[in-house]
Design an enzyme around this catalytic site. Structure first.
Site, short mmCIF file in Angstrom:
data_model
loop_
_atom_site.label_atom_id
_atom_site.label_comp_id
_atom_site.label_asym_id
_atom_site.label_seq_id
_atom_site.Cartn_x
_atom_site.Cartn_y
_atom_site.Cartn_z
N LYS A 69 0.82 -1.22 0.00
CA LYS A 69 0.00 0.00 0.00
C LYS A 69 0.85 1.27 0.00
O LYS A 69 0.46 2.28 -0.60
CB LYS A 69 -0.93 0.02 1.21
CG LYS A 69 -2.13 -0.90 1.08
CD LYS A 69 -3.08 -0.70 2.25
CE LYS A 69 -4.26 -1.64 2.16
NZ LYS A 69 -5.26 -1.40 3.21
N ASP A 109 -9.82 3.30 1.78
CA ASP A 109 -9.94 2.78 3.15
C ASP A 109 -10.61 3.81 4.07
O ASP A 109 -11.47 3.47 4.90
CB ASP A 109 -8.56 2.42 3.72
CG ASP A 109 -8.07 1.07 3.22
OD1 ASP A 109 -8.90 0.20 2.91
OD2 ASP A 109 -6.83 0.88 3.14
P1 NAP Z 1 0.13 -2.34 10.82
O1 NAP Z 1 0.54 -1.20 9.96
O2 NAP Z 1 1.04 -3.50 10.99
O3 NAP Z 1 -0.20 -1.74 12.29
C1 NAP Z 1 -0.62 -2.58 13.32
C2 NAP Z 1 -0.84 -1.78 14.60
O4 NAP Z 1 -1.32 -2.70 15.57
C3 NAP Z 1 0.42 -1.12 15.17
O5 NAP Z 1 0.15 0.15 15.65
C4 NAP Z 1 0.80 -2.07 16.32
O6 NAP Z 1 1.36 -1.46 17.43
C5 NAP Z 1 -0.56 -2.54 16.77
N1 NAP Z 1 -0.44 -3.79 17.49
C6 NAP Z 1 -0.17 -5.02 16.99
N2 NAP Z 1 -0.13 -5.92 17.99
C7 NAP Z 1 -0.37 -5.24 19.15
C8 NAP Z 1 -0.48 -5.62 20.52
N3 NAP Z 1 -0.32 -6.90 20.90
N4 NAP Z 1 -0.77 -4.66 21.42
C9 NAP Z 1 -0.94 -3.38 21.04
N5 NAP Z 1 -0.85 -2.96 19.74
C10 NAP Z 1 -0.57 -3.88 18.82
O7 NAP Z 1 -1.27 -2.95 10.32
P2 NAP Z 1 -2.47 -2.21 9.59
O8 NAP Z 1 -2.30 -2.32 8.13
O9 NAP Z 1 -2.64 -0.86 10.19
O10 NAP Z 1 -3.71 -3.17 9.97
C11 NAP Z 1 -4.13 -3.32 11.32
C12 NAP Z 1 -5.29 -4.30 11.36
O11 NAP Z 1 -6.40 -3.80 10.65
C13 NAP Z 1 -4.98 -5.67 10.74
O12 NAP Z 1 -5.57 -6.65 11.55
C14 NAP Z 1 -5.69 -5.61 9.40
O13 NAP Z 1 -6.10 -6.90 8.95
C15 NAP Z 1 -6.90 -4.76 9.73
N6 NAP Z 1 -7.44 -4.01 8.58
C16 NAP Z 1 -8.78 -4.11 8.34
C17 NAP Z 1 -9.33 -3.39 7.30
C18 NAP Z 1 -10.80 -3.49 7.01
O14 NAP Z 1 -11.22 -3.04 5.95
N7 NAP Z 1 -11.61 -4.01 7.92
C19 NAP Z 1 -8.52 -2.55 6.51
C20 NAP Z 1 -7.16 -2.46 6.81
C21 NAP Z 1 -6.62 -3.20 7.86
P3 NAP Z 1 2.78 -0.71 17.45
O15 NAP Z 1 2.51 0.65 16.92
O16 NAP Z 1 3.14 -0.77 18.87
O17 NAP Z 1 3.68 -1.53 16.55
#
Ligand code: NAP
Length: 279
Positions: A69, A109
């Site tokens: 992305k 998004d």
């Molecule tokens: P990303 O860039 O990897 O960011 C993940 C975030 O989650 C980071 O801020 C990370 O914290 C935090 N995190 C992960 N494990 C954690 C824990 N155990 N405790 C606290 N914080 C934690 O991922 P992303 O692309 O933003 O996506 C995040 C989620 O959204 C994924 O599950 C993805 O599948 C979902 N998503 C859904 C949609 C939808 O349309 N429904 C769209 C996009 C994404 P740190 O900052 O501390 O590293």
């Protein structure tokens, strides 16, 4: 489905993409409206060669998912201002300009998140807490601010959280302080609670009663622990399929140029997410 010489091809690029729910959603909508278009998953390891081939093959549009992305943005010919500000593209459209094929990138998004939340609460003037500081938090934060909400970023890693808060121009707080300041909306934009770690929740259940609406963007499972506890606390709940649906609706409408069959797409997503191999 009849494929012929006029069939327009769309797809999703990412790695992995085999379990993406988007093919089910987009193909159901094409079929329902008799559109001669097809949408397929493309597992991609070399982004640059794929983008070059897009123009030559005449692939009409792509969804973009993890891990491309952000990296795709600088490789496109034109970028929508919202995608440029978010720093991420989740949608590509092949356009014709002056006899040339041009790759246009945008981000749906934030549109998806806003539409999902706006079904439950008026966004203008509301206060929202976004949990997480990754790509999804960034797009959702941008979108809520566009809609006139004020936001806070609450996250685990201070450096990353503060960097995002600075970019968005909003406060950062550690996750442990969620619930300490009043807000109407809570959005989980972390991956906490996602299968197989379904017993986890990003915040304790007892802080949830201070929010009117709780949205979890995790969609596997649909009913996360956070949403179960939010419902028990009396909050209105929005599951992760709603954002996925509405970002897809915005993609579909950009590509096809007509109103998307939202309920057909919702039903296809529900069916796909219920399949045992969905993720
Ligand atoms: P990303 O860039 O990897 O960011 C993940 C975030 O989650 C980071 O801020 C990370 O914290 C935090 N995190 C992960 N494990 C954690 C824990 N155990 N405790 C606290 N914080 C934690 O991922 P992303 O692309 O933003 O996506 C995040 C989620 O959204 C994924 O599950 C993805 O599948 C979902 N998503 C859904 C949609 C939808 O349309 N429904 C769209 C996009 C994404 P740190 O900052 O501390 O590293």
């Amino acid at each position: 489905m009849k494929i012929d010489g006029s069939t327009k091809v769309y797809g999703i690029i990412g790695n992995p993409v085999a379990h993406s729910l988007s093919p089910a959603m987009h193909n159901a909508a094409f079929a329902a409206l008799g559109e001669n278009r097809v949408y397929v998953p493309f597992p991609v390891t070399r982004l640059e060669s794929v983008l070059a081939a897009l123009r030559d093959l005449g692939i009409s549009g792509l969804s973009v998912t993890i891990p491309y992305k952000e990296s795709v943005l600088i490789r496109l010919d034109e970028i929508d201002p919202a995608a440029a500000r978010i720093g991420a593209v989740n949608t590509i459209q092949l356009r014709e300009a002056g006899g040339e094929r041009v790759l246009f990138g945008t981000n749906t998004d934030w549109l998806g998140a806003n539409r999902a939340l706006a079904e439950e609460i008026s966004l203008a003037g509301s206060r929202a807490v976004i949990l997480g500081a990754g790509g999804a938090a960034r797009a959702i934060g941008f979108g809520l601010m566009e809609a006139g909400a004020s936001i806070e970023i609450h996250s685990r890693t201070e450096k990353r959280g503060r960097a995002l808060a600075e970019t968005l121009g909003c406060p950062w707080l550690p996750l442990a302080q969620t619930g300490s300041r009043p807000a109407e909306i809570l959005v989980n934009a972390t991956s906490v609670g996602m299968s197989p770690n379904v017993a986890e929740s990003p915040v304790p259940g007892d802080v949830l009663r201070s929010f009117a609406v709780v949205m979890d963007i995790v969609y596997s499972p649909l009913q996360t622990r956070l949403l179960r506890e939010a419902a028990a606390a009396g909050c209105r709940c929005v599951d992760g399929l709603q954002m996925l649906l509405y970002q897809g609706v915005a993609q579909w409408e950009l590509w096809v140029g007509r109103t998307a069959p939202v309920e057909v797409m919702r039903a296809a997503l529900m069916q796909a997410v219920a399949a045992p191999e969905a993720s």
